[in-house]
Design a protein around this motif. Structure first.
Motif, PDB file in Angstrom:
ATOM      1  N   CYS A  87       9.509   2.460  -0.519  1.00 37.39           N
ATOM      2  CA  CYS A  87       8.654   1.500  -1.563  1.00 37.39           C
ATOM      3  C   CYS A  87       7.866   0.298  -0.895  1.00 37.39           C
ATOM      4  CB  CYS A  87       9.456   0.934  -2.682  1.00 37.39           C
ATOM      5  SG  CYS A  87      10.376   1.830  -3.860  1.00 37.39           S
ATOM      6  N   LEU A  88       8.853  -0.200   0.123  1.00 35.99           N
ATOM      7  CA  LEU A  88       7.830  -1.410   0.688  1.00 35.99           C
ATOM      8  C   LEU A  88       6.837  -1.020   1.426  1.00 35.99           C
ATOM      9  CD1 LEU A  88       8.956  -4.323   2.039  1.00 35.99           C
ATOM     10  CD2 LEU A  88       9.658  -3.176   4.062  1.00 35.99           C
ATOM     11  N   TYR A  89       6.942   0.293   2.199  1.00 37.71           N
ATOM     12  CA  TYR A  89       5.792   0.921   2.888  1.00 37.71           C
ATOM     13  C   TYR A  89       4.711   1.100   2.064  1.00 37.71           C
ATOM     14  CZ  TYR A  89       3.333   4.422   5.405  1.00 37.71           C
ATOM     15  OH  TYR A  89       2.306   5.338   5.874  1.00 37.71           O
ATOM     16  N   HIS A  90       4.809   1.691   0.844  1.00 40.70           N
ATOM     17  CA  HIS A  90       3.852   1.993   0.049  1.00 40.70           C
ATOM     18  C   HIS A  90       3.058   0.477  -0.497  1.00 40.70           C
ATOM     19  CE1 HIS A  90       4.039   6.013   0.510  1.00 40.70           C
ATOM     20  NE2 HIS A  90       5.265   6.088  -0.273  1.00 40.70           N
ATOM     21  N   LEU A  91       3.945  -0.289  -0.724  1.00 38.16           N
ATOM     22  CA  LEU A  91       3.473  -1.571  -1.560  1.00 38.16           C
ATOM     23  C   LEU A  91       2.611  -2.279  -0.501  1.00 38.16           C
ATOM     24  CD1 LEU A  91       6.398  -2.629  -3.673  1.00 38.16           C
ATOM     25  CD2 LEU A  91       4.336  -1.589  -4.551  1.00 38.16           C
ATOM     26  N   ARG A  92       3.278  -2.447   0.755  1.00 39.63           N
ATOM     27  CA  ARG A  92       2.623  -3.186   1.698  1.00 39.63           C
ATOM     28  C   ARG A  92       1.374  -2.451   2.241  1.00 39.63           C
ATOM     29  NH1 ARG A  92       6.420  -5.346   6.553  1.00 39.63           N
ATOM     30  NH2 ARG A  92       7.426  -7.283   5.127  1.00 39.63           N
ATOM     31  N   GLU A  93       1.373  -1.335   2.408  1.00 37.13           N
ATOM     32  CA  GLU A  93       0.243  -0.384   2.664  1.00 37.13           C
ATOM     33  C   GLU A  93      -1.046  -0.941   1.696  1.00 37.13           C
ATOM     34  OE1 GLU A  93       0.024   3.725   2.571  1.00 37.13           O
ATOM     35  OE2 GLU A  93      -0.380   3.996   4.926  1.00 37.13           O
ATOM     36  N   ALA A  94      -0.663  -0.764   0.378  1.00 34.56           N
ATOM     37  CA  ALA A  94      -1.688  -1.086  -0.506  1.00 34.56           C
ATOM     38  C   ALA A  94      -2.156  -2.430  -0.426  1.00 34.56           C
ATOM     39  CB  ALA A  94      -1.005  -0.968  -1.998  1.00 34.56           C
ATOM     40  N   HIS A  95      -1.368  -3.301  -0.326  1.00 32.46           N
ATOM     41  CA  HIS A  95      -1.704  -4.668  -0.212  1.00 32.46           C
ATOM     42  C   HIS A  95      -2.252  -4.828   1.137  1.00 32.46           C
ATOM     43  CE1 HIS A  95      -0.460  -9.325   0.005  1.00 32.46           C
ATOM     44  NE2 HIS A  95      -0.798  -9.150  -0.821  1.00 32.46           N
ATOM     45  N   GLN A  96      -2.232  -4.302   2.070  1.00 33.64           N
ATOM     46  CA  GLN A  96      -3.153  -4.458   3.287  1.00 33.64           C
ATOM     47  C   GLN A  96      -4.732  -3.723   3.097  1.00 33.64           C
ATOM     48  OE1 GLN A  96      -0.927  -2.734   6.496  1.00 33.64           O
ATOM     49  NE2 GLN A  96       0.492  -3.949   6.821  1.00 33.64           N
ATOM     50  N   ARG A  97      -4.461  -2.769   2.239  1.00 38.27           N
ATOM     51  CA  ARG A  97      -5.843  -2.287   2.044  1.00 38.27           C
ATOM     52  C   ARG A  97      -6.684  -2.979   1.074  1.00 38.27           C
ATOM     53  NH1 ARG A  97      -7.202   3.329  -1.209  1.00 38.27           N
ATOM     54  NH2 ARG A  97      -9.331   2.900  -1.737  1.00 38.27           N
ATOM     55  N   LEU A  98      -6.036  -4.062   0.116  1.00 42.20           N
ATOM     56  CA  LEU A  98      -6.608  -4.654  -0.697  1.00 42.20           C
ATOM     57  C   LEU A  98      -7.359  -5.933   0.142  1.00 42.20           C
ATOM     58  CD1 LEU A  98      -4.329  -4.919  -3.884  1.00 42.20           C
ATOM     59  CD2 LEU A  98      -6.519  -3.719  -3.660  1.00 42.20           C
ATOM     60  N   SER A  99      -6.734  -6.256   1.080  1.00 41.24           N
ATOM     61  CA  SER A  99      -7.080  -7.519   1.987  1.00 41.24           C
ATOM     62  C   SER A  99      -8.442  -7.092   2.801  1.00 41.24           C
ATOM     63  CB  SER A  99      -6.052  -7.950   3.133  1.00 41.24           C
ATOM     64  OG  SER A  99      -4.876  -8.033   2.385  1.00 41.24           O
ATOM     65  N   ARG A 100      -8.212  -5.583   3.171  1.00 40.53           N
ATOM     66  CA  ARG A 100      -9.353  -5.224   3.933  1.00 40.53           C
ATOM     67  C   ARG A 100     -10.756  -5.002   3.175  1.00 40.53           C
ATOM     68  NH1 ARG A 100      -5.656  -1.503   6.173  1.00 40.53           N
ATOM     69  NH2 ARG A 100      -6.505  -0.068   4.770  1.00 40.53           N
ATOM     70  N   LEU A 118      -3.550 -12.302  -2.670  1.00 44.43           N
ATOM     71  CA  LEU A 118      -3.762 -11.574  -1.108  1.00 44.43           C
ATOM     72  C   LEU A 118      -2.564 -12.337  -0.262  1.00 44.43           C
ATOM     73  CD1 LEU A 118      -7.477 -10.896  -0.230  1.00 44.43           C
ATOM     74  CD2 LEU A 118      -5.651  -9.342  -1.062  1.00 44.43           C
ATOM     75  N   ASP A 119      -2.290 -13.335  -0.909  1.00 44.02           N
ATOM     76  CA  ASP A 119      -1.131 -14.086   0.042  1.00 44.02           C
ATOM     77  C   ASP A 119       0.272 -13.877  -0.505  1.00 44.02           C
ATOM     78  OD1 ASP A 119      -3.046 -15.545   1.100  1.00 44.02           O
ATOM     79  OD2 ASP A 119      -3.059 -17.168  -0.489  1.00 44.02           O
ATOM     80  N   LEU A 120       0.314 -13.055  -1.261  1.00 44.57           N
ATOM     81  CA  LEU A 120       1.677 -12.391  -1.628  1.00 44.57           C
ATOM     82  C   LEU A 120       2.325 -11.967  -0.528  1.00 44.57           C
ATOM     83  CD1 LEU A 120       3.477 -11.857  -4.333  1.00 44.57           C
ATOM     84  CD2 LEU A 120       2.737  -9.557  -4.068  1.00 44.57           C
ATOM     85  N   SER A 121       3.640 -12.631  -0.331  1.00 44.81           N
ATOM     86  CA  SER A 121       4.310 -11.882   0.665  1.00 44.81           C
ATOM     87  C   SER A 121       5.446 -10.830   0.180  1.00 44.81           C
ATOM     88  CB  SER A 121       5.204 -13.026   1.628  1.00 44.81           C
ATOM     89  OG  SER A 121       6.390 -13.293   0.841  1.00 44.81           O
ATOM     90  N   ILE A 122       5.579  -9.796   0.925  1.00 44.57           N
ATOM     91  CA  ILE A 122       6.387  -8.556   0.174  1.00 44.57           C
ATOM     92  C   ILE A 122       7.295  -8.380   1.534  1.00 44.57           C
ATOM     93  CG2 ILE A 122       6.285  -6.036  -0.299  1.00 44.57           C
ATOM     94  CD1 ILE A 122       3.247  -6.469  -0.722  1.00 44.57           C
ATOM     95  N   ILE A 123       8.632  -8.503   1.143  1.00 42.23           N
ATOM     96  CA  ILE A 123       9.676  -8.484   2.131  1.00 42.23           C
ATOM     97  C   ILE A 123      10.883  -7.634   1.972  1.00 42.23           C
ATOM     98  CG2 ILE A 123       8.795 -10.866   3.196  1.00 42.23           C
ATOM     99  CD1 ILE A 123      11.097 -12.060   1.721  1.00 42.23           C
ATOM    100  N   HIS A 124      11.413  -7.354   2.843  1.00 46.82           N
ATOM    101  CA  HIS A 124      12.605  -6.415   2.440  1.00 46.82           C
ATOM    102  C   HIS A 124      13.773  -7.286   2.404  1.00 46.82           C
ATOM    103  CE1 HIS A 124      15.992  -3.863   3.558  1.00 46.82           C
ATOM    104  NE2 HIS A 124      15.250  -2.853   3.027  1.00 46.82           N
ATOM    105  N   PHE A 125      14.634  -6.983   1.956  1.00 52.13           N
ATOM    106  CA  PHE A 125      16.214  -7.671   1.667  1.00 52.13           C
ATOM    107  C   PHE A 125      16.713  -8.169   2.918  1.00 52.13           C
ATOM    108  CE2 PHE A 125      20.816  -7.738   0.905  1.00 52.13           C
ATOM    109  CZ  PHE A 125      20.804  -9.128   0.181  1.00 52.13           C
TER     110      PHE A 125
END
Lengths: 287, 196
Positions: A87-100, A118-125
């Protein structure tokens, strides 16, 4: 209660489909551990599937939009914490695409009718724990793990895909955290070998030898159990293994919560297909 | 039907390939779609060495890259390898030339679906379809529903029955699906925009 003197840290929490259902014991123990550490996990309101491997394979655009809907639900003023590596991977990948792609960002914001930060930080536990620092963990320690020998099993996703490599590097942190709590990590096993992922459903014949190989490597270094950061790995290692003797496979959150003094562990451990209670009782960790 | 090209799975004797008959834009297309520079591959086979799934593939990962370089579109799209690959990225990390091989596999899967190529691993595809169906219906993956529909689709009710029953006994599979409340936001994604 340990840690209660500290200021609560608010975090948005994305559980994901596995932690919501098949790995509920990981969800419950995570909430328990977070509470003891003084973290306030606020479940993302009405979250949906992150996109998953399957949606990404069949339709990349639907998968992307699924991930983005979750981002649109996340309040921008607090980090979004994710437990499942995929989930972390897919959410981050989507977030990176939105920034690009600013035009995609605008289209998605209009689609959901909500702003996406775009500043939302998506982090693992694990990152949350590292930021909290060792002092807080040590302070919360109630049950010393008494030299419990475990293989920290990360699986393939936590830091390997290119999209995650641009973020924090999590290698070693499972071991570091549990060492602080009295465990003994054994790193010379197959700690990053893929567990077989979704092939477990359609091609169990492929997954069983893989899982056995991972468990054999753990037995070879003298491990008593494996501690995983991924709910899917945990399930595959339990249901697809034909290796004897069966090693208990823990969710990281379970061992953490146990060490921090959580008392409702019966409810988690009774959901395991390989009962971990004899091992923990032999180590005087549970009654 | 294409017999596997033995020259490419790096075992048997050489097979003659007529380049003029191959798709000379395939490598360019895959490169653009995946963002992975596959012309850097010099076939050191590191990818296959690390791949946990290699034993179940018909071509090693670099073999698939070779198919693409040769423009052998049909062989690449109809290979088992692209469906056995789960995207664990072990090859992408180990590749000394930094090629994201997993991204190449993902691109080939996408093309295979879009072009209606023969899918070598229909069970795996069926499983993915059921996961997506569940997401469309509930917004989340409902494991029991996925497995029941998958079993009905592949008609293998008794394969794995013991594992399924053990999971049910441990309440690892919920009878009732966890649902997204604003489900119309999800189902809308599955309708083409001109039909919404």
């Amino acid at each position: 209660m340990p840690g209660s003197g500290h200021h609560l840290t608010d975090l948005s929490y994305y559980p994901g489909c596995s932690l919501e259902s098949s790995a509920r014991e990981s969800n419950i123990s995570l909430m328990e551990a977070a509470g003891i550490l003084g973290l306030n996990l606020i479940e993302l309101e009405d979250w949906n599937c992150c996109g998953s491997s399957s949606a990404n394979i069949l339709d990349k655009e639907i998968a992307f939009s699924l991930a983005v809907r979750n981002l649109s639900l996340a309040p921008p003023d607090r980090p979004l914490m994710v437990m499942c590596p995929r989930c972390l991977y897919h959410l981050r990948e989507a977030h990176q695409r939105l920034s690009r792609e600013p035009e995609t960002l605008r289209a998605q914001e209009r689609r959901w009718g909500r702003p996406i930060s775009l500043d939302l930080s998506i982090i693992h536990f694990l990152e949350v724990l590292v930021r909290l620092g060792p002092a807080r963990l040590k302070q919360g320690l109630v049950r010393n793990l008494n030299g419990l020998k475990f293989v920290p099993y990360y699986g393939c996703t936590l830091f390997r895909p290119p999209a995650l490599r641009q973020g924090t590097y999590y290698q070693g942190e499972l071991g570091n955290v549990l060492t602080m709590l009295g465990g003994v990590p054994l790193n010379k096993a197959l700690t990053h070998r893929c567990c077989g992922s979704f092939l477990s459903a359609a091609r169990a014949d492929v997954v069983t030898p893989l899982v056995n190989e991972i468990l054999a490597s753990a037995v070879a270094v003298g491990a008593e159990c494996l501690v995983t950061s991924c709910a899917m790995c945990q399930l595959n290692l339990e249901i697809r293994s034909t290796w004897e003797p069966r090693l208990p496979i823990f969710h990281f959150s379970e061992i953490l919560a146990l060490a921090l003094g959580a008392e409702d562990y019966e409810g988690w451990f009774s959901r395991h297909l390989v009962d971990p209670r004899p091992l923990l009782a032999a180590r005087n960790l549970i009654a | 039907m294409n017999p596997p090209v033995s020259a490419l799975n790096l075992r048997g004797a050489a097979t003659r390939i007529v380049f003029a008959e191959q798709d000379r834009f395939l490598a360019r297309d895959i490169q653009r779609l995946s963002g992975a520079n596959l012309s850097r591959c010099f076939h050191c086979r590191t990818c296959g060495n690390g791949c946990p799934f290699i034993r179940h593939m018909d071509y090693p990962p670099n073999g698939v890259i070779r198919l693409v370089q040769f423009g052998m579109r049909q062989q690449a799209l109809e290979s088992h390898t692209i469906w056995i690959c789960v995207g664990c990225h072990t090859c992408s990390v180990q590749c000394p030339m930094g090629i994201d091989i997993a991204a190449i596999m993902a691109t080939l899967r996408r093309l295979a679906l879009e072009e209606g190529a023969m899918i070598a691993e229909t069970n795996i595809l069926d499983f993915h379809r059921e996961v997506l169906h569940s997401i469309k219906q509930y917004g989340r993956a409902h494991k029991l529903g996925i497995m029941l529909r998958y079993k009905a689709r592949v008609r293998q009710w008794f394969a794995d029955l013991d594992v399924g029953l053990r999971m049910l006994a441990k309440r690892k599979m919920d009878l009732k699906a966890s649902r997204v409340k604003a489900i119309n936001e999800i189902t809308r994604l599955f309708i083409p925009y001109w039909k919404r």
